[in-house]
Design an enzyme around this catalytic site. Structure first.
Site, PDB file in Angstrom:
ATOM      1  N   CYS A  48      39.727 -53.825  49.393  1.00 28.54           N
ATOM      2  CA  CYS A  48      41.170 -53.994  49.607  1.00 28.54           C
ATOM      3  C   CYS A  48      41.469 -55.437  49.993  1.00 28.54           C
ATOM      4  CB  CYS A  48      41.705 -53.016  50.659  1.00 28.54           C
ATOM      5  SG  CYS A  48      40.936 -53.164  52.289  1.00 28.54           S
ATOM      6  N   ASP A  72      30.065 -41.974  55.799  1.00 28.31           N
ATOM      7  CA  ASP A  72      30.413 -43.192  56.526  1.00 28.31           C
ATOM      8  C   ASP A  72      29.484 -43.370  57.714  1.00 28.31           C
ATOM      9  OD1 ASP A  72      31.906 -45.596  57.302  1.00 28.31           O
ATOM     10  OD2 ASP A  72      33.454 -44.772  56.012  1.00 28.31           O
TER      11      ASP A  72
END
Length: 453
Positions: free
Chosen positions: A387, A289
């Protein structure tokens, strides 16, 4: 409640941080409850419920306030606006709190914050609402269904218009209802640390409500607990918090034993850990990340899981890593998105996201996909997920990817819609890189500008 801490003052501070300063609600609520960890469970639950409930029902609350206030909502002082909103939430949704107590505490809080001259205004508006709450009607559904849905479910009209382009009115109302319902904490049992049956017994012995999923083994829904950090089984890595929809990512990727999995936007690490579990301790998952903070979240989850075949790495997914070219059996790309599938857990997203930002995020996803598809071996898998519930970020990006990179074929895709009390909205697309992908790369080399659109 505690004599040293005013719970409603903490609620006010949280709402001001979210609505006026742009902070993320789940972060501010978590940090506040961690700071005041010594508060009793009932008091902490009150703070969390009022904050979340106020944000979930903001448009409805403003609709009610506007019926009884001579001052427009957007013209009010931020402190007064937040006090009224949270107080009206209490009046409408919290029967256990006497209306007189709600009104009195709101007036006291306005005074404490230096708005002595407005205490009469606050008192008058709230007591008038309290007396007439049962007689307040929603907009006429037959005359303006969009206005009705916007107020009834506290959803901006532009989002309703976006969804109604792709879904029926019945479908849209279905996931609006899901967003407005209470969402339990969904966890996945760590089979390397315990069994589902033992974990259920342990949690229930601590007074935690546990419900099994009817379809998926190893999935539990938890309610009636104070905080995760106070559950020993959480610290011991016996379960991983992860939404049921999100769990599909590792299942769709289906890593075999000994695989190398590269998770390019991995924080907080749930999908990476799930993939590592599926490989039964073999192979390697590299969870990447962008920031040091996000990597620390992954590392914390790895520490709890006690898995040795997953590691966290700080890296920018937009920058090519030549050392990883065609090295990954599976690339998992759960990319930054508008989050429109998780409005049941992060209600404030609906007020901060814009149509323009959705377009920018779709562009960012394409930018990342251009880079990370290079890491997939011939015959390997690229799993793209978000999402959100937005064709521009999901189905349209899938179609774009296939047109730009013919060395990949689409094996399956699915838009998962949210279900009340069960799962968030989520999108997945599974691409496979063709075994003869070298000939497509040659075409790309001859046309270097092909992917710049």
């Amino acid at each position: 409640m505690s004599s040293t801490v005013n719970s409603r003052e903490l609620v006010l501070e949280i709402l001001l941080a979210v609505m006026e300063d742009g902070a993320y609600s789940h972060v501010v609520i978590r940090d506040t409850l961690n700071k005041y960890h010594y508060l009793e469970k009932q008091e902490r639950s009150f703070i969390k419920r009022v904050c979340q409930g106020t944000l979930e029902n903001l448009i409805l609350l403003d609709y009610i306030i506007s019926r009884f206030s001579s001052v427009k909502i957007n013209k009010m002082k931020p402190v007064i606006r937040c006090i009224l909103r949270s107080s009206v939430y209490e009046l409408k949704f919290m029967d256990a709190v006497p209306p007189s107590a709600t009104c009195n505490e709101a007036v006291k809080l306005a005074q404490k914050k230096g708005f002595y001259s407005l205490k009469g205004f606050v008192n008058g508006v709230l007591r008038n609402i309290s007396r007439n709450l049962d007689r307040i009607s929603l907009p006429d559904r037959e005359k303006d269904v969009m206005e009705y849905l916007s107020v009834a479910y506290s959803m901006p009209r532009w989002l309703l218009e976006l969804w109604l382009k792709s879904y029926s009115l019945e479908e849209v109302e279905g996931f609006l209802e899901a967003f407005s319902g209470k969402m339990p904490t969904t966890v996945r049992v760590n089979p390397w640390r315990t069994t589902k049956e033992d974990l259920i017994r342990e949690l229930e012995s601590q007074g935690i409500s546990v419900r099994e999923d009817k379809e998926w083994s190893g999935v539990l829904f938890l309610e009636n607990y104070d905080s995760l950090e106070r559950i020993p089984a959480f610290e011991e890595g016996k379960f991983q918090v992860q939404d049921l929809s999100s769990m599909q990512a590792a299942l769709w990727a289906s890593p075999g034993k000994g695989s190398f999995v590269l998770d390019v936007c991995a924080a907080p690490g749930g999908k990476s850990i799930h993939a590592a579990e599926l490989m039964e301790g073999t192979g390697q998952v590299e969870a990447r990340d962008l920031t040091e903070y996000k990597v620390s979240l992954i590392q914390e989850n790895i520490r709890r899981s006690r898995l040795s075949n997953v590691k966290a790495v700080q890296a920018d997914a937009r920058i090519p890593d030549r050392d990883k070219t065609e090295k990954a059996d599976i690339v998992m790309a759960d990319l930054p998105c508008s989050g429109l599938g998780v409005l049941g857990r992060k209600a404030d997203i609906r007020y901060r996201i814009t149509e323009e930002e959705c377009i920018k995020l779709a562009g960012l996803q394409r930018e990342i996909l251009k880079v990370v598809r290079q890491y997939v071996k011939p015959g390997g898998i690229l799993l793209y997920s978000t999402c959100t519930i937005n064709p521009g970020e999901n189905e349209e990006n899938t179609a774009w990817f296939l047109s730009e990179f013919p060395e990949f074929c689409l094996e399956r895709q699915q838009q998962i819609l949210p279900q009340k009390g069960r799962n968030d909205g989520f999108f997945l697309a599974r691409f496979r890189k063709k075994e003869d992908s070298q000939r497509f790369q040659g075409t790309e080399a001859e046309n270097p500008d092909r992917n710049e659109g």
